[in-house]
Design an enzyme around this catalytic site. Structure first.
Site, short mmCIF file in Angstrom:
data_model
loop_
_atom_site.label_atom_id
_atom_site.label_comp_id
_atom_site.label_asym_id
_atom_site.label_seq_id
_atom_site.Cartn_x
_atom_site.Cartn_y
_atom_site.Cartn_z
N ARG A 83 -8.26 -0.38 1.57
CA ARG A 83 -7.31 -0.10 0.50
C ARG A 83 -7.07 -1.32 -0.35
O ARG A 83 -6.98 -1.24 -1.57
CB ARG A 83 -6.01 0.40 1.12
N TYR A 84 -6.89 -2.48 0.30
CA TYR A 84 -6.69 -3.73 -0.42
C TYR A 84 -8.00 -4.50 -0.34
O TYR A 84 -8.69 -4.43 0.68
CB TYR A 84 -5.58 -4.56 0.24
N ARG A 100 -8.54 -6.85 3.01
CA ARG A 100 -8.34 -6.44 4.41
C ARG A 100 -8.70 -4.97 4.63
O ARG A 100 -8.50 -4.14 3.75
CB ARG A 100 -6.92 -6.73 4.89
N CYS A 148 -3.20 6.70 23.02
CA CYS A 148 -1.97 5.91 23.03
C CYS A 148 -1.28 6.11 24.37
O CYS A 148 -1.42 7.16 24.99
CB CYS A 148 -1.01 6.35 21.93
N CYS A 157 3.99 9.04 20.13
CA CYS A 157 5.28 8.97 19.45
C CYS A 157 5.41 10.16 18.52
O CYS A 157 4.49 10.47 17.77
CB CYS A 157 5.38 7.68 18.65
N CYS A 202 4.75 9.56 14.77
CA CYS A 202 3.53 8.83 14.42
C CYS A 202 2.95 9.30 13.08
O CYS A 202 2.74 10.49 12.87
CB CYS A 202 2.47 8.98 15.49
N ARG A 246 0.07 8.86 12.16
CA ARG A 246 -1.34 9.23 12.34
C ARG A 246 -1.48 10.36 13.35
O ARG A 246 -2.53 10.50 13.99
CB ARG A 246 -2.10 7.98 12.80
N ASP A 268 6.85 8.06 6.23
CA ASP A 268 5.88 8.70 5.33
C ASP A 268 5.97 10.24 5.39
O ASP A 268 6.37 10.80 6.41
CB ASP A 268 4.46 8.27 5.71
N ASP A 308 5.10 3.21 1.60
CA ASP A 308 3.66 3.32 1.41
C ASP A 308 3.49 4.46 0.41
O ASP A 308 3.90 5.59 0.67
CB ASP A 308 3.00 3.65 2.76
N LYS A 337 1.33 -0.25 -0.26
CA LYS A 337 2.74 -0.48 0.07
C LYS A 337 3.45 -1.21 -1.06
O LYS A 337 2.88 -2.12 -1.64
CB LYS A 337 2.82 -1.32 1.34
C1 LIG Z 1 -0.66 -1.34 5.79
C2 LIG Z 1 -2.07 -1.46 5.59
C3 LIG Z 1 -2.70 -2.72 5.59
C4 LIG Z 1 -1.95 -4.00 5.85
O1 LIG Z 1 -0.99 -4.28 4.89
P1 LIG Z 1 -0.03 -5.53 5.10
O2 LIG Z 1 0.93 -5.47 3.95
O3 LIG Z 1 -0.91 -6.74 5.04
O4 LIG Z 1 0.62 -5.39 6.42
C5 LIG Z 1 -4.04 -2.77 5.34
N1 LIG Z 1 -4.76 -1.64 5.12
C6 LIG Z 1 -4.18 -0.43 5.10
C7 LIG Z 1 -5.01 0.76 4.85
C8 LIG Z 1 -2.82 -0.30 5.35
O5 LIG Z 1 -2.27 0.91 5.36
S1 SF4 Z 2 3.09 5.17 16.57
FE1 SF4 Z 2 1.26 6.47 16.74
S2 SF4 Z 2 -0.46 5.04 16.93
FE2 SF4 Z 2 1.42 3.91 17.39
S3 SF4 Z 2 1.63 4.04 19.61
FE3 SF4 Z 2 2.86 5.68 18.75
S4 SF4 Z 2 1.47 7.42 18.75
FE4 SF4 Z 2 0.20 5.62 19.00
#
Ligand SMILES: *Cc1c(COP(=O)(O)O)cnc(C)c1O
Ligand code: SF4
Length: 374
Positions: free
Chosen positions: A115-116, A119, A128, A132, A135, A137, A297, A334, A341
């Site tokens: 995305r960035y 990174r 996990c 959670c 979560c 995801r 989110d 986000d 973000k």
């Molecule tokens: C949150 C996130 C990051 C890391 O962002 P930081 O602001 O550096 O913590 C990198 N890639 C993705 C896809 C993210 O969602």
């Molecule tokens: S927030 Fe989601 S990815 Fe993180 S530990 Fe909990 S279930 Fe796993």
């Protein structure tokens, strides 16, 4: 408010200390069914139905350790809300306001989000220790519990090699530190071999869900070997800051691994200025730096945990002036569609003509201040 270890004995009762401190015992004895859970807690009707109806979609797993943090008498206990399914997770009248992948994480290669420019995020496993309920995801839980395959890892490593603008690899999941240590070592070695990768970050909630992971050398040794590694963890409530969590963090810090925290603002769990203040204070006491406070989110299955931006801003305003600057996280949302973000602050500059400014101090006083360039 926080339970002492003695008060937590209701679950530890017949378990020898040696087993309780064993990560593998914690994982092998995760509570996965309604029947297992009912031995410890009198379930509410919405939980019984919740466990039934989320089966296979958003499964349940709770480590004995995390369960021990719950107050079995309190239906609104913050640990309980994070760990035991409720039927609202599959109530379409609520969840239709969410999408499974609202942040468009599914990227150029399965398991990779870029995305960035500098990174990338890599999903290393769907496993996990605890699933959670909030979560972001949780869409991946229905895929079953499996680690990244060799072929997929190869594709991702090739991609990162080709993109020299990438300086940081963020390992995520699921929880990467649940991988078996040999596999973790292989993954870290692959990324470490790439000359332009400067930093590796690991997102793990094990210090909260199964801190025993850091009680023996297995994983610590590997993390130290691949330095510089940063850990992002996920404490949401002061009750989660226990002697075990502190011991886990201490062991990481001793190996030169900094630990940062990302909290998610969750309705009923921590959407309260006093609770958030206590959480941040306790985090710095165990030497964890609060990095982000995320607005929740719009994820399908999580919508019921959402609160307003105003609530988040109110909390941020409350923290300022009451706690060290370094204990104050960045409040962020986000943006949908993978736009990234953005940080949010309460308004402190309330009026300006370019030179004359009116500020609001932390305790609400209006302050005039001329600022100009010479
Ligand atoms: C949150 C996130 C990051 C890391 O962002 P930081 O602001 O550096 O913590 C990198 N890639 C993705 C896809 C993210 O969602
Ligand atoms: S927030 Fe989601 S990815 Fe993180 S530990 Fe909990 S279930 Fe796993």
């Amino acid at each position: 408010m926080e339970k002492t270890p003695e008060q937590r004995l209701w679950i530890k009762a017949n378990i020898p200390e040696k087993l309780w401190r064993d990560y593998h015992w914690q994982i092998q004895n995760r509570i996965r069914t309604k029947e297992q859970l009912e031995k410890y807690i009198k379930l509410l009707p919405e939980e019984i139905e919740g466990i039934e109806r989320t089966k296979g979609l958003y499964p349940m797993a709770i480590t004995p350790y995390y369960l021990s943090l719950m107050d079995p008498e309190d239906p609104m206990d913050p640990i309980r809300l994070q760990a035991i399914p409720r039927v609202v997770e599959v109530d379409e009248s609520v969840q239709r306001y969410g999408e499974p992948d609202a942040l468009k994480e599914d990227g150029p290669i399965p398991g990779l989000t870029h995305r960035y420019p500098d990174r990338v995020l890599v999903q290393t496993t769907t496993f996990c220790a605890v699933y959670c309920r909030h979560c972001m995801r949780k869409r991946i839980f229905s895929q079953g519990e499996r680690a990244i395959g060799e072929q997929q890892l190869k594709l991702i490593v090739e991609y990162v090699k080709k993109h020299s603008e990438i300086r940081e690899v963020l390992l995520s999941g699921g929880d990467p530190l649940t991988l078996n240590p040999e596999k973790l070592d292989i993954i870290l070695s692959e990324f470490r071999k790439i000359p332009h990768i400067e930093v590796i970050r690991i997102g793990t909630r094990l210090p909260v869900l199964a801190p025993q992971r850091f009680f023996d050398e297995d994983v610590l040794k590997i993390l130290e070997k691949h330095s510089p590694i940063w850990i992002s963890t996920h404490f949401n409530h002061p009750k989660e800051i226990t002697p075990e969590a502190q011991e886990a963090v201490e062991n990481l810090l001793r190996r030169g691994i900094p630990v940062l925290n990302q909290t998610v603002l969750l309705k009923g769990v921590n959407d309260n200025p006093e609770i958030m203040l206590e959480l941040m204070r306790k985090l710095i006491k165990i030497k964890v730096k609060p990095q982000y406070l995320f607005h929740c989110d719009p994820i399908k299955g999580v919508i019921h945990f959402r609160t307003t931006l105003e609530k988040g801003l109110e909390i941020m305003k409350y923290l300022r002036g009451r706690i060290s600057g370094y204990a104050i996280p960045t409040y962020a949302v986000d943006l949908p569609g993978g736009k990234g973000k953005v940080p949010l602050l309460p308004r402190y500059l309330i009026d300006s003509d370019g030179t004359k400014h009116t500020f609001l101090s932390w305790d609400g006083q209006k302050v005039e201040y001329d600022i100009c360039e010479f």
